[in-house]
Design a protein around this motif. Sequence first.
Motif, PDB file in Angstrom:
ATOM      1  N   GLU A  11      21.748 -17.960  33.936  1.00 51.04           N
ATOM      2  CA  GLU A  11      20.471 -17.558  33.364  1.00 51.04           C
ATOM      3  C   GLU A  11      20.569 -17.370  31.852  1.00 51.04           C
ATOM      4  O   GLU A  11      19.621 -17.671  31.123  1.00 51.04           O
ATOM      5  N   LEU A  12      21.718 -16.884  31.370  1.00 54.46           N
ATOM      6  CA  LEU A  12      21.909 -16.714  29.938  1.00 54.46           C
ATOM      7  C   LEU A  12      21.801 -18.046  29.218  1.00 54.46           C
ATOM      8  O   LEU A  12      21.138 -18.158  28.172  1.00 54.46           O
ATOM      9  N   TYR A  13      22.405 -19.080  29.771  1.00 49.53           N
ATOM     10  CA  TYR A  13      22.439 -20.386  29.098  1.00 49.53           C
ATOM     11  C   TYR A  13      21.110 -21.132  29.242  1.00 49.53           C
ATOM     12  O   TYR A  13      20.852 -22.074  28.492  1.00 49.53           O
ATOM     13  N   VAL A  14      20.278 -20.724  30.186  1.00 52.67           N
ATOM     14  CA  VAL A  14      18.976 -21.357  30.344  1.00 52.67           C
ATOM     15  C   VAL A  14      18.128 -21.164  29.089  1.00 52.67           C
ATOM     16  O   VAL A  14      17.397 -22.077  28.670  1.00 52.67           O
ATOM     17  N   TRP A  15      18.210 -19.961  28.501  1.00 51.71           N
ATOM     18  CA  TRP A  15      17.447 -19.752  27.263  1.00 51.71           C
ATOM     19  C   TRP A  15      18.307 -19.931  26.014  1.00 51.71           C
ATOM     20  O   TRP A  15      17.788 -20.178  24.928  1.00 51.71           O
ATOM     21  N   LEU A  16      19.634 -19.826  26.146  1.00 50.96           N
ATOM     22  CA  LEU A  16      20.513 -20.000  24.996  1.00 50.96           C
ATOM     23  C   LEU A  16      20.586 -21.461  24.563  1.00 50.96           C
ATOM     24  O   LEU A  16      20.659 -21.766  23.362  1.00 50.96           O
ATOM     25  N   PRO A  18      18.195 -23.962  24.779  1.00 52.56           N
ATOM     26  CA  PRO A  18      17.052 -24.358  23.934  1.00 52.56           C
ATOM     27  C   PRO A  18      17.097 -23.706  22.551  1.00 52.56           C
ATOM     28  O   PRO A  18      16.660 -24.323  21.569  1.00 52.56           O
ATOM     29  N   ALA A  19      17.607 -22.472  22.478  1.00 53.27           N
ATOM     30  CA  ALA A  19      17.694 -21.800  21.179  1.00 53.27           C
ATOM     31  C   ALA A  19      18.647 -22.543  20.249  1.00 53.27           C
ATOM     32  O   ALA A  19      18.379 -22.699  19.051  1.00 53.27           O
ATOM     33  N   PHE A  20      19.771 -23.015  20.797  1.00 56.68           N
ATOM     34  CA  PHE A  20      20.740 -23.772  19.994  1.00 56.68           C
ATOM     35  C   PHE A  20      20.130 -25.089  19.518  1.00 56.68           C
ATOM     36  O   PHE A  20      20.270 -25.480  18.353  1.00 56.68           O
ATOM     37  N   LEU A  21      19.439 -25.771  20.412  1.00 56.29           N
ATOM     38  CA  LEU A  21      18.812 -27.040  20.054  1.00 56.29           C
ATOM     39  C   LEU A  21      17.729 -26.828  18.999  1.00 56.29           C
ATOM     40  O   LEU A  21      17.642 -27.586  18.015  1.00 56.29           O
ATOM     41  N   LEU A  22      16.932 -25.784  19.168  1.00 55.83           N
ATOM     42  CA  LEU A  22      15.857 -25.499  18.210  1.00 55.83           C
ATOM     43  C   LEU A  22      16.427 -25.174  16.835  1.00 55.83           C
ATOM     44  O   LEU A  22      15.864 -25.597  15.818  1.00 55.83           O
ATOM     45  N   LEU A  23      17.535 -24.464  16.799  1.00 56.06           N
ATOM     46  CA  LEU A  23      18.157 -24.120  15.529  1.00 56.06           C
ATOM     47  C   LEU A  23      18.581 -25.375  14.768  1.00 56.06           C
ATOM     48  O   LEU A  23      18.408 -25.468  13.545  1.00 56.06           O
ATOM     49  N   ARG A  39      16.132 -38.262  15.204  1.00 60.71           N
ATOM     50  CA  ARG A  39      17.123 -37.191  15.068  1.00 60.71           C
ATOM     51  C   ARG A  39      16.954 -36.146  16.183  1.00 60.71           C
ATOM     52  O   ARG A  39      17.939 -35.595  16.675  1.00 60.71           O
ATOM     53  N   ALA A  40      15.717 -35.868  16.569  1.00 60.44           N
ATOM     54  CA  ALA A  40      15.467 -34.899  17.638  1.00 60.44           C
ATOM     55  C   ALA A  40      16.075 -35.378  18.950  1.00 60.44           C
ATOM     56  O   ALA A  40      16.690 -34.592  19.690  1.00 60.44           O
ATOM     57  N   VAL A  41      15.936 -36.682  19.230  1.00 60.09           N
ATOM     58  CA  VAL A  41      16.525 -37.242  20.453  1.00 60.09           C
ATOM     59  C   VAL A  41      18.047 -37.194  20.369  1.00 60.09           C
ATOM     60  O   VAL A  41      18.739 -36.845  21.342  1.00 60.09           O
ATOM     61  N   ASN A  42      18.587 -37.539  19.196  1.00 61.79           N
ATOM     62  CA  ASN A  42      20.045 -37.493  19.003  1.00 61.79           C
ATOM     63  C   ASN A  42      20.587 -36.070  19.192  1.00 61.79           C
ATOM     64  O   ASN A  42      21.620 -35.864  19.847  1.00 61.79           O
ATOM     65  N   GLU A  43      19.890 -35.099  18.595  1.00 57.59           N
ATOM     66  CA  GLU A  43      20.331 -33.698  18.706  1.00 57.59           C
ATOM     67  C   GLU A  43      20.310 -33.254  20.172  1.00 57.59           C
ATOM     68  O   GLU A  43      21.214 -32.548  20.631  1.00 57.59           O
ATOM     69  N   THR A  44      19.275 -33.673  20.896  1.00 56.91           N
ATOM     70  CA  THR A  44      19.165 -33.290  22.305  1.00 56.91           C
ATOM     71  C   THR A  44      20.319 -33.884  23.119  1.00 56.91           C
ATOM     72  O   THR A  44      20.902 -33.225  23.974  1.00 56.91           O
ATOM     73  N   TRP A  45      20.658 -35.138  22.831  1.00 57.25           N
ATOM     74  CA  TRP A  45      21.747 -35.805  23.543  1.00 57.25           C
ATOM     75  C   TRP A  45      23.089 -35.112  23.279  1.00 57.25           C
ATOM     76  O   TRP A  45      23.857 -34.856  24.203  1.00 57.25           O
ATOM     77  N   LEU A  46      23.366 -34.809  22.024  1.00 56.00           N
ATOM     78  CA  LEU A  46      24.617 -34.131  21.686  1.00 56.00           C
ATOM     79  C   LEU A  46      24.647 -32.697  22.230  1.00 56.00           C
ATOM     80  O   LEU A  46      25.693 -32.220  22.698  1.00 56.00           O
ATOM     81  N   ALA A  47      23.495 -32.023  22.182  1.00 53.02           N
ATOM     82  CA  ALA A  47      23.430 -30.639  22.653  1.00 53.02           C
ATOM     83  C   ALA A  47      23.737 -30.551  24.139  1.00 53.02           C
ATOM     84  O   ALA A  47      24.387 -29.595  24.596  1.00 53.02           O
ATOM     85  N   TYR A 120      30.417 -30.170  14.240  1.00 54.48           N
ATOM     86  CA  TYR A 120      29.238 -29.827  15.038  1.00 54.48           C
ATOM     87  C   TYR A 120      29.657 -29.010  16.265  1.00 54.48           C
ATOM     88  O   TYR A 120      29.004 -28.007  16.621  1.00 54.48           O
ATOM     89  N   SER A 121      30.748 -29.408  16.900  1.00 54.68           N
ATOM     90  CA  SER A 121      31.250 -28.708  18.080  1.00 54.68           C
ATOM     91  C   SER A 121      31.703 -27.292  17.733  1.00 54.68           C
ATOM     92  O   SER A 121      31.405 -26.331  18.460  1.00 54.68           O
ATOM     93  N   ILE A 122      32.433 -27.170  16.615  1.00 53.18           N
ATOM     94  CA  ILE A 122      32.915 -25.839  16.202  1.00 53.18           C
ATOM     95  C   ILE A 122      31.724 -24.912  15.918  1.00 53.18           C
ATOM     96  O   ILE A 122      31.726 -23.740  16.289  1.00 53.18           O
ATOM     97  N   GLY A 123      30.695 -25.450  15.276  1.00 55.46           N
ATOM     98  CA  GLY A 123      29.494 -24.651  15.008  1.00 55.46           C
ATOM     99  C   GLY A 123      28.834 -24.175  16.292  1.00 55.46           C
ATOM    100  O   GLY A 123      28.363 -23.031  16.383  1.00 55.46           O
ATOM    101  N   SER A 124      28.827 -25.056  17.295  1.00 51.57           N
ATOM    102  CA  SER A 124      28.222 -24.682  18.575  1.00 51.57           C
ATOM    103  C   SER A 124      29.045 -23.588  19.261  1.00 51.57           C
ATOM    104  O   SER A 124      28.482 -22.673  19.875  1.00 51.57           O
ATOM    105  N   ILE A 125      30.376 -23.679  19.155  1.00 51.25           N
ATOM    106  CA  ILE A 125      31.237 -22.660  19.764  1.00 51.25           C
ATOM    107  C   ILE A 125      30.973 -21.297  19.127  1.00 51.25           C
ATOM    108  O   ILE A 125      30.865 -20.273  19.817  1.00 51.25           O
ATOM    109  N   ILE A 126      30.880 -21.283  17.789  1.00 53.44           N
ATOM    110  CA  ILE A 126      30.613 -20.020  17.081  1.00 53.44           C
ATOM    111  C   ILE A 126      29.267 -19.443  17.503  1.00 53.44           C
ATOM    112  O   ILE A 126      29.145 -18.247  17.801  1.00 53.44           O
ATOM    113  N   PHE A 127      28.249 -20.312  17.559  1.00 51.30           N
ATOM    114  CA  PHE A 127      26.911 -19.846  17.925  1.00 51.30           C
ATOM    115  C   PHE A 127      26.900 -19.252  19.333  1.00 51.30           C
ATOM    116  O   PHE A 127      26.424 -18.133  19.553  1.00 51.30           O
TER     117      PHE A 127
END
Length: 345
Positions: A11-16, A18-23, A39-47, A120-127
Amino acid sequence: MKILSGIKRYELYVWLAPAFLLLNLLGDIVEHRSDFPQRAVNETWLACYVIVMNYRLLEYTLPGMSLKRFFRSVLLILPYFFSYSLGLFLWRALGVTLHIYTVLDNTLTIDKRIGTLTGYSIGSIIFFSVVRHIYNHIKLKQSAQELLIASQQAELNYLRSQTNPHFLFNTLNNIYSLARDKSDLAPESILRLSKILRYMLYETSAAYAAIEQEIKIIDDYIELEKLRYDESLHVNFNHDLEDRKQALPPLLLIPLVENAFKHGVSETRDRPSVNIHLSVKNRVLLFIVENSTGDAAGNVSLKENIGLSNLRRQLALLYTSYSLDTRPGDFTFTATLKINLDSHV
């Protein structure tokens, strides 16, 4: 329990997620890029990839690591170095093959592209790590608060369970004295006791009771006590209430009245008396009980009985703003209770 814990993590990741993608998308919006839809499609794919990897890393891999199993922990973490660098690059290549991911810059070499994806991966880990830590800290505080409330409620119920038998025991002693003397007042005392018992059985289980009900119980108790004495006993009970329906924890006031008779009037040889004043104004309750005693001020022991100590603990659990003062005088004893009713916990 483990299944429930897993559901809560999910449940935590369900809202976390979209927040990461929106950021990340906000960064593209701020730069006013014309290729934002791609870019939005690319970001979604990587996210999608990094969210799954972070979920596995933070919720399963890291909790299973420990210094005692150092080599096992190293073996667990090593695959993630590949996953967050070359693995993400391969995931990007799969998106290109499926015509989901659009290549927007063909000038970057493979090394630079892998380096960019690794950052990009390291940034996601920190977030994810920071937000997850904050989330867990809040949940831990909430659990601790709920545990504290449950513990305090259990203690309050225990204190009330002590008060009721203590109060009942003293009342039965009074009736016993009348029955032993074969007094005609015994039936009346039993009738008044039945009213008190009915109240204790059906009303005191609730968190609150109307203050007018407390007054009736005090009146019945006073009448029970008066049956034991002749006309020499003087009792004055007056009250000034703005609202007779004002809520109050049940049987909160009776210990002071009981204390006045058991440890005051019963030990007074000459002209026993009890004066009780109750008022509630501007949500402030004032309850003063003054009783005669058999000793001068210098001879009165300040050691509190179980009724008063029990009452003090109940007040500490129920209110944040209150005072209970006991003051022995010359052949008198005064207890003053003041409560800010708005300070109920």
